[in-house]
Design a protein around this motif. Structure first.
Motif, PDB file in Angstrom:
ATOM      1  N   GLU A 286       4.549  43.360 -82.788  1.00  0.00           N
ATOM      2  CA  GLU A 286       3.950  43.507 -84.114  1.00  0.00           C
ATOM      3  C   GLU A 286       4.615  42.569 -85.116  1.00  0.00           C
ATOM      4  O   GLU A 286       3.959  42.021 -85.997  1.00  0.00           O
ATOM      5  CB  GLU A 286       4.105  44.954 -84.594  1.00  0.00           C
ATOM      6  N   LEU A 287       5.924  42.377 -84.959  1.00  0.00           N
ATOM      7  CA  LEU A 287       6.680  41.543 -85.882  1.00  0.00           C
ATOM      8  C   LEU A 287       6.523  40.050 -85.607  1.00  0.00           C
ATOM      9  O   LEU A 287       6.413  39.243 -86.525  1.00  0.00           O
ATOM     10  CB  LEU A 287       8.169  41.917 -85.813  1.00  0.00           C
ATOM     11  N   VAL A 288       6.536  39.688 -84.307  1.00  0.00           N
ATOM     12  CA  VAL A 288       6.465  38.283 -83.897  1.00  0.00           C
ATOM     13  C   VAL A 288       5.442  38.172 -82.771  1.00  0.00           C
ATOM     14  O   VAL A 288       5.729  38.510 -81.622  1.00  0.00           O
ATOM     15  CB  VAL A 288       7.843  37.764 -83.422  1.00  0.00           C
ATOM     16  N   ASP A 289       4.270  37.714 -83.103  1.00  0.00           N
ATOM     17  CA  ASP A 289       3.162  37.715 -82.143  1.00  0.00           C
ATOM     18  C   ASP A 289       3.424  36.821 -80.939  1.00  0.00           C
ATOM     19  O   ASP A 289       2.935  37.100 -79.844  1.00  0.00           O
ATOM     20  CB  ASP A 289       1.881  37.268 -82.844  1.00  0.00           C
ATOM     21  N   ASP A 290       4.202  35.766 -81.107  1.00  0.00           N
ATOM     22  CA  ASP A 290       4.403  34.808 -80.018  1.00  0.00           C
ATOM     23  C   ASP A 290       5.420  35.262 -78.982  1.00  0.00           C
ATOM     24  O   ASP A 290       5.507  34.671 -77.906  1.00  0.00           O
ATOM     25  CB  ASP A 290       4.864  33.453 -80.579  1.00  0.00           C
TER      26      ASP A 290
ATOM     27  N   THR B  16      16.598  40.964 -88.342  1.00  0.00           N
ATOM     28  CA  THR B  16      16.583  41.781 -89.557  1.00  0.00           C
ATOM     29  C   THR B  16      15.876  43.114 -89.345  1.00  0.00           C
ATOM     30  O   THR B  16      16.397  44.182 -89.707  1.00  0.00           O
ATOM     31  CB  THR B  16      15.897  41.023 -90.712  1.00  0.00           C
ATOM     32  N   GLU B  17      14.697  43.071 -88.736  1.00  0.00           N
ATOM     33  CA  GLU B  17      13.877  44.279 -88.606  1.00  0.00           C
ATOM     34  C   GLU B  17      14.304  45.181 -87.450  1.00  0.00           C
ATOM     35  O   GLU B  17      14.159  46.407 -87.534  1.00  0.00           O
ATOM     36  CB  GLU B  17      12.406  43.887 -88.426  1.00  0.00           C
ATOM     37  N   LEU B  18      14.817  44.590 -86.372  1.00  0.00           N
ATOM     38  CA  LEU B  18      15.200  45.377 -85.193  1.00  0.00           C
ATOM     39  C   LEU B  18      16.707  45.456 -85.008  1.00  0.00           C
ATOM     40  O   LEU B  18      17.171  46.105 -84.077  1.00  0.00           O
ATOM     41  CB  LEU B  18      14.568  44.787 -83.929  1.00  0.00           C
ATOM     42  N   ASP B  19      17.461  44.790 -85.898  1.00  0.00           N
ATOM     43  CA  ASP B  19      18.917  44.718 -85.745  1.00  0.00           C
ATOM     44  C   ASP B  19      19.269  44.179 -84.360  1.00  0.00           C
ATOM     45  O   ASP B  19      20.196  44.679 -83.694  1.00  0.00           O
ATOM     46  CB  ASP B  19      19.548  46.099 -85.961  1.00  0.00           C
ATOM     47  N   ALA B  20      18.529  43.170 -83.926  1.00  0.00           N
ATOM     48  CA  ALA B  20      18.698  42.604 -82.592  1.00  0.00           C
ATOM     49  C   ALA B  20      19.668  41.428 -82.622  1.00  0.00           C
ATOM     50  O   ALA B  20      19.878  40.789 -83.657  1.00  0.00           O
ATOM     51  CB  ALA B  20      17.350  42.150 -82.044  1.00  0.00           C
ATOM     52  N   LEU B  21      20.245  41.144 -81.482  1.00  0.00           N
ATOM     53  CA  LEU B  21      21.104  39.978 -81.306  1.00  0.00           C
ATOM     54  C   LEU B  21      20.445  39.065 -80.279  1.00  0.00           C
ATOM     55  O   LEU B  21      20.222  39.474 -79.133  1.00  0.00           O
ATOM     56  CB  LEU B  21      22.490  40.397 -80.819  1.00  0.00           C
ATOM     57  N   LEU B  22      20.111  37.845 -80.668  1.00  0.00           N
ATOM     58  CA  LEU B  22      19.485  36.885 -79.767  1.00  0.00           C
ATOM     59  C   LEU B  22      20.505  35.836 -79.357  1.00  0.00           C
ATOM     60  O   LEU B  22      21.287  35.345 -80.188  1.00  0.00           O
ATOM     61  CB  LEU B  22      18.276  36.212 -80.426  1.00  0.00           C
ATOM     62  N   SER B  23      20.497  35.486 -78.077  1.00  0.00           N
ATOM     63  CA  SER B  23      21.411  34.482 -77.552  1.00  0.00           C
ATOM     64  C   SER B  23      20.705  33.712 -76.449  1.00  0.00           C
ATOM     65  O   SER B  23      19.711  34.174 -75.879  1.00  0.00           O
ATOM     66  CB  SER B  23      22.685  35.138 -77.000  1.00  0.00           C
ATOM     67  N   SER B  24      21.223  32.537 -76.162  1.00  0.00           N
ATOM     68  CA  SER B  24      20.633  31.702 -75.115  1.00  0.00           C
ATOM     69  C   SER B  24      21.734  31.175 -74.214  1.00  0.00           C
ATOM     70  O   SER B  24      22.770  30.707 -74.699  1.00  0.00           O
ATOM     71  CB  SER B  24      19.861  30.532 -75.736  1.00  0.00           C
ATOM     72  N   GLN B  25      21.513  31.280 -72.917  1.00  0.00           N
ATOM     73  CA  GLN B  25      22.482  30.777 -71.949  1.00  0.00           C
ATOM     74  C   GLN B  25      21.733  30.088 -70.820  1.00  0.00           C
ATOM     75  O   GLN B  25      20.878  30.689 -70.174  1.00  0.00           O
ATOM     76  CB  GLN B  25      23.347  31.911 -71.390  1.00  0.00           C
ATOM     77  N   ARG B  26      22.014  28.818 -70.632  1.00  0.00           N
ATOM     78  CA  ARG B  26      21.353  28.016 -69.607  1.00  0.00           C
ATOM     79  C   ARG B  26      19.831  28.092 -69.725  1.00  0.00           C
ATOM     80  O   ARG B  26      19.110  28.200 -68.727  1.00  0.00           O
ATOM     81  CB  ARG B  26      21.805  28.443 -68.214  1.00  0.00           C
ATOM     82  N   GLY B  27      19.375  28.053 -70.959  1.00  0.00           N
ATOM     83  CA  GLY B  27      17.939  28.033 -71.210  1.00  0.00           C
ATOM     84  C   GLY B  27      17.257  29.379 -71.175  1.00  0.00           C
ATOM     85  O   GLY B  27      16.045  29.466 -71.392  1.00  0.00           O
TER      86      GLY B  27
ATOM     87  N   ASP C 117      13.545  28.725 -83.552  1.00  0.00           N
ATOM     88  CA  ASP C 117      12.464  29.309 -84.351  1.00  0.00           C
ATOM     89  C   ASP C 117      13.083  30.265 -85.366  1.00  0.00           C
ATOM     90  O   ASP C 117      13.206  31.466 -85.133  1.00  0.00           O
ATOM     91  CB  ASP C 117      11.486  30.049 -83.431  1.00  0.00           C
ATOM     92  N   ASP C 118      13.508  29.711 -86.490  1.00  0.00           N
ATOM     93  CA  ASP C 118      14.269  30.488 -87.475  1.00  0.00           C
ATOM     94  C   ASP C 118      13.519  31.717 -87.974  1.00  0.00           C
ATOM     95  O   ASP C 118      14.115  32.787 -88.145  1.00  0.00           O
ATOM     96  CB  ASP C 118      14.648  29.599 -88.665  1.00  0.00           C
ATOM     97  N   GLU C 119      12.229  31.564 -88.233  1.00  0.00           N
ATOM     98  CA  GLU C 119      11.467  32.690 -88.776  1.00  0.00           C
ATOM     99  C   GLU C 119      11.419  33.856 -87.791  1.00  0.00           C
ATOM    100  O   GLU C 119      11.646  35.012 -88.164  1.00  0.00           O
ATOM    101  CB  GLU C 119      10.052  32.243 -89.125  1.00  0.00           C
ATOM    102  N   ALA C 120      11.129  33.557 -86.517  1.00  0.00           N
ATOM    103  CA  ALA C 120      11.055  34.610 -85.508  1.00  0.00           C
ATOM    104  C   ALA C 120      12.415  35.265 -85.302  1.00  0.00           C
ATOM    105  O   ALA C 120      12.527  36.506 -85.235  1.00  0.00           O
ATOM    106  CB  ALA C 120      10.540  34.040 -84.194  1.00  0.00           C
ATOM    107  N   VAL C 121      13.456  34.446 -85.198  1.00  0.00           N
ATOM    108  CA  VAL C 121      14.799  34.977 -84.967  1.00  0.00           C
ATOM    109  C   VAL C 121      15.241  35.844 -86.144  1.00  0.00           C
ATOM    110  O   VAL C 121      15.762  36.955 -85.957  1.00  0.00           O
ATOM    111  CB  VAL C 121      15.802  33.830 -84.728  1.00  0.00           C
ATOM    112  N   ASN C 122      15.025  35.368 -87.356  1.00  0.00           N
ATOM    113  CA  ASN C 122      15.418  36.142 -88.536  1.00  0.00           C
ATOM    114  C   ASN C 122      14.655  37.457 -88.630  1.00  0.00           C
ATOM    115  O   ASN C 122      15.213  38.492 -89.017  1.00  0.00           O
ATOM    116  CB  ASN C 122      15.184  35.324 -89.807  1.00  0.00           C
TER     117      ASN C 122
END
Length: 221
Positions: free
Chosen positions: A65-69, A28-39, A19-24
């Motif tokens: 507030e940024l990503v409702d889902d 960008t807004e929270l300076d977060a790092l998202l990763s996935s391991q074994r689902g 989900d590129d929009e949510a991840v970006n």
């Protein structure tokens, strides 16, 4: 009120790395790092608050507030073994093993393990990092304690149900509503449908509120 930054690793659902929009937005807004391991989708992010619990709540609310889902499942405990600790601090496995066995304890007794994986103990990195701090070997980040992690896990599923105006520093009818009150509101919501432990924590928060504040806003939660 003194504010501090804390690092959290949240386990998320509702979105994916595809989900590129949510991840970006989150990166960008929270300076977060998202990763996935074994689902399992994880978000590493820092948040600011008067304590780790209020910082986690504020961070989760901002993410909603940024990503409702996005849904917050729990905190990842970031468990580490002897080899992991050695790798993170640039010391030998033998050196760390000596600390574990109590042969060399430059910062007091080594923390108790959180669990056993097979025949090997694992620890909360938060505990190890705090133990390393007087030695100048910590990574410089503050993290929630075990108790705070449990409290955060309890309220996370209900965070998105709390209106934005209940965030720290905002007002409702002229009365400031603190992050502590938000936590109590969330715990009360959780205690309606969850375990006896949740209800016990709710009663504990009410008792604390009676001692710590006479804020009428709390009584309206």
């Amino acid at each position: 009120m003194t504010m501090s930054e804390y690092e959290f690793i949240f386990v998320l659902s509702g979105i994916s790395l595809e989900d590129d929009e949510a991840v970006n937005t989150l990166t960008t807004e929270l300076d977060a790092l998202l990763s996935s391991q074994r689902g399992m989708l994880r978000m590493t992010v820092t948040g600011e608050g008067s304590n780790a619990v209020s910082a986690a709540i504020a961070t989760a609310q901002k993410a909603h507030e940024l990503v409702d889902d996005v849904r917050f499942v729990r905190l990842d405990r970031d468990l580490v073994g002897v080899s992991d600790i050695a790798d993170r601090i640039g010391r030998s496995r033998q050196n760390v093993d000596q600390w574990v066995r109590g042969q060399r304890c430059p910062s007091g007794p080594f923390p108790e393990p959180e669990a056993m994986v097979g025949a090997s103990p694992v620890w909360l990195w938060a505990d190890i990092n705090a133990w390393l701090r007087p030695l100048g070997l910590d990574d410089g980040e503050r993290r929630p304690t075990r108790e705070q992690m449990n409290r955060i896990d309890l309220v996370l599923p209900s965070v998105r149900l709390v209106p934005t105006h209940f965030g720290g520093g905002r007002t409702d009818g002229g009365a400031e509503v603190s992050a502590f009150n938000v936590e109590a509101r969330l715990v009360r919501s959780a205690s309606r449908t969850r375990s006896a432990a949740a209800r016990a924590l709710h009663r504990h928060l009410l008792a604390r509120a009676g001692e710590a504040t006479d804020d009428e806003a709390f009584l309206r939660l």
